[in-house]
Design an enzyme around this catalytic site. Structure first.
Site, PDB file in Angstrom:
ATOM      1  N   ARG A   9      11.352  18.031  -1.406  1.00  0.00           N
ATOM      2  CA  ARG A   9      10.133  18.774  -1.940  1.00  0.00           C
ATOM      3  C   ARG A   9      10.814  19.945  -3.024  1.00  0.00           C
ATOM      4  O   ARG A   9       9.927  20.326  -3.852  1.00  0.00           O
ATOM      5  CB  ARG A   9       9.247  19.654  -0.782  1.00  0.00           C
ATOM      6  CG  ARG A   9       8.517  20.717  -1.268  1.00  0.00           C
ATOM      7  CD  ARG A   9       7.354  20.834  -0.038  1.00  0.00           C
ATOM      8  NE  ARG A   9       7.733  21.560   0.980  1.00  0.00           N
ATOM      9  CZ  ARG A   9       8.261  22.913   0.990  1.00  0.00           C
ATOM     10  NH1 ARG A   9       7.916  23.637   0.236  1.00  0.00           N
ATOM     11  NH2 ARG A   9       8.980  23.204   2.233  1.00  0.00           N
ATOM     12  N   TYR A  22      -9.806  19.042 -20.925  1.00  0.00           N
ATOM     13  CA  TYR A  22      -9.996  17.811 -19.888  1.00  0.00           C
ATOM     14  C   TYR A  22     -10.688  18.174 -18.792  1.00  0.00           C
ATOM     15  O   TYR A  22     -10.617  19.238 -18.314  1.00  0.00           O
ATOM     16  CB  TYR A  22      -8.508  17.513 -19.374  1.00  0.00           C
ATOM     17  CG  TYR A  22      -8.098  16.944 -18.302  1.00  0.00           C
ATOM     18  CD1 TYR A  22      -8.736  15.395 -18.199  1.00  0.00           C
ATOM     19  CD2 TYR A  22      -7.569  17.250 -17.011  1.00  0.00           C
ATOM     20  CE1 TYR A  22      -8.886  14.818 -16.940  1.00  0.00           C
ATOM     21  CE2 TYR A  22      -7.546  16.353 -16.074  1.00  0.00           C
ATOM     22  CZ  TYR A  22      -8.307  15.208 -16.036  1.00  0.00           C
ATOM     23  OH  TYR A  22      -7.903  14.447 -14.386  1.00  0.00           O
ATOM     24  N   ASP A  79      -1.186  22.294 -23.411  1.00  0.00           N
ATOM     25  CA  ASP A  79      -1.237  21.012 -22.900  1.00  0.00           C
ATOM     26  C   ASP A  79      -1.015  19.944 -24.083  1.00  0.00           C
ATOM     27  O   ASP A  79      -1.682  20.005 -25.020  1.00  0.00           O
ATOM     28  CB  ASP A  79      -2.621  20.517 -22.450  1.00  0.00           C
ATOM     29  CG  ASP A  79      -2.822  19.159 -21.862  1.00  0.00           C
ATOM     30  OD1 ASP A  79      -2.069  18.381 -22.029  1.00  0.00           O
ATOM     31  OD2 ASP A  79      -3.675  18.991 -21.185  1.00  0.00           O
ATOM     32  N   LYS A 137       0.523   9.706 -18.300  1.00  0.00           N
ATOM     33  CA  LYS A 137       0.191   9.073 -19.535  1.00  0.00           C
ATOM     34  C   LYS A 137       1.199   8.585 -20.369  1.00  0.00           C
ATOM     35  O   LYS A 137       1.945   7.658 -20.208  1.00  0.00           O
ATOM     36  CB  LYS A 137      -0.914  10.147 -20.290  1.00  0.00           C
ATOM     37  CG  LYS A 137      -1.810  10.881 -19.438  1.00  0.00           C
ATOM     38  CD  LYS A 137      -2.840   9.956 -18.681  1.00  0.00           C
ATOM     39  CE  LYS A 137      -3.673  10.726 -17.958  1.00  0.00           C
ATOM     40  NZ  LYS A 137      -3.616  11.876 -17.003  1.00  0.00           N
TER      41      LYS A 137
END
Length: 411
Positions: free
Chosen positions: A58, A122, A196, A221
């Site tokens: 983690r 978005y 972004d 993406k």
């Protein structure tokens, strides 16, 4: 290898990679949840940061490290810091783009703080701004991206604005935000700036060039490029700040991604330069085709001279990207008929995969955004979003042409 001395394509392939002690060509997948210590002292040194090394998946793992270093290199390649030396940034890989966004927000904002941003974001980001952050006492202010003077006035009047958050090109209307101007406002008023860069990728646009503090990607993406894994990454230019404040938040929020997903990401990035060249050339041809179709009211693509941000895209992007949207004159029903008639192009949300993806924001990605708010941001019921793939462009256009013909009856 001196990563900063190589070209973008070479950095995509070799950046971030360390020689494997067992001579594996590619970094193996580290399918382990925890890591061993030789001694109690070593364990203490790793937990306190005195010694570098892995502790628990983690917190990080070798596959994440390779992807983080590779992407940080691509976002800073060819750039210099204030000292004139090659700019070096630090990155944290997450299990999703939304996880990376929430690390950014929660590491820097507290009750009473504000974010300054713009419309046409978005849908997931927009929902966090409207439905999650207000409950934490964090207010989000929206300004017109074409009127930086209004943003300057807000920054002048309101010291509670802590972060300026930008997305360019925007999703799904493909408007471009002037990075030099908006990031310049952040520096002028002493506020953090984050961009972004998912649509553009570092191949087309580097926000650090203009002084951004943070760059964000949904690695699901274009960086992954094949639709095989979700992921997100947050890159910061202040490496000490990333190692201390941001890393602590990242670990406690538990947003880290899996070794296998990170391995797929590093593998996908190897062909990023080649894919983006084909994506962009296909997108230009498709946009020009759509612009001539009587069923299409408007095409939103920064590579078209008719686009309001054409000149800006020419200035701050290497190419205008592979994303576009277009409005069907027949509205909602025509949009549904068009999508249902596709044979080659794929009906799916997301973007940046090798195949051409087509979606309907009003019923998919922006379904959770109120209709009035959607339309105010230019997201009409007939808007179609298209992510141009790397198929033969003649086949993409042929499929779009027959689908437009099928949708004629809905006008």
């Amino acid at each position: 290898m001196d990563d900063q001395q190589h070209g973008f394509g070479s950095a995509c392939i070799h950046g971030g990679h360390s020689a494997d002690p067992r001579y594996a060509h590619l970094t193996p997948i580290y399918a382990t949840s925890t890591y061993l210590f030789d001694t109690a002292q070593q364990g203490m040194d790793r937990f306190t940061g005195k010694e570098e090394g892995y502790i628990y998946a983690r917190f990080g793992h070798p596959n994440a490290t390779e992807a983080e270093q590779k992407i940080a290199l691509l976002e800073t390649l060819g750039l210099s810091g204030p000292d004139g030396q090659p700019l070096q940034a630090a990155a944290l890989l997450h299990g999703s783009g939304m996880a990376a966004l929430n690390t950014l927000f929660l590491a820097h904002l507290k009750a009473g703080d504000k974010i300054l941003t713009h419309h046409s974001l978005y849908g997931g980001t927009d929902e966090v701004f409207r439905k999650i952050l207000p409950g934490l006492g964090i207010e989000v202010l929206f300004a017109d991206p074409e009127a930086p003077q209004s943003a300057a006035a807000l920054l002048e009047q309101d010291p509670a604005i802590r972060l300026i958050y930008l997305e360019t090109p925007t999703n799904p209307t493909l408007r471009c935000v002037d990075l030099q101007t908006w990031i310049g406002l952040g520096r002028q008023y002493g506020r953090l700036t984050a961009v972004d860069n998912t649509f553009a990728t570092p191949y087309l646009q580097q926000p650090f060039r203009y002084g951004a503090d943070f760059v964000f990607h949904s690695t699901t993406k274009y960086l992954n490029g094949h639709g095989t894994a979700t992921g997100g990454i947050l890159i910061g230019r202040d490496r000490d700040h990333m190692a201390q404040v941001v890393t602590k938040t990242y670990r406690l929020l538990g947003g880290g991604g899996s070794p296998f997903d990170a391995w797929l990401l590093s593998l996908g990035i190897k062909t990023l330069e080649l894919r983006m060249e084909r994506h962009c050339s296909n997108a230009m041809a498709v946009a020009r085709f759509l612009e001539q179709q009587p069923e299409v009211g408007r095409v939103h693509y920064p590579g078209l001279a008719a686009h309001p941000d054409y000149q800006l895209a020419q200035q701050q992007m290497k190419m205008p990207g592979a994303m576009m949207s277009f409005e069907l004159k027949g509205g909602l029903e025509a949009g549904k008929k068009f999508i249902d008639s596709l044979r080659l192009c794929v009906r799916a949300v997301s973007l940046g995969t090798c195949d051409t993806l087509v979606s309907h924001p009003a019923s998919m990605t922006h379904y959770g955004v109120a209709k009035a708010e959607r339309e105010a941001a230019g997201i009409t019921d007939g808007l179609i979003r298209l992510s141009a793939g790397i198929e033969n462009v003649e086949d993409i256009i042929s499929d779009l042409e027959q689908a437009l013909y099928q949708a004629k009856g809905e006008r």
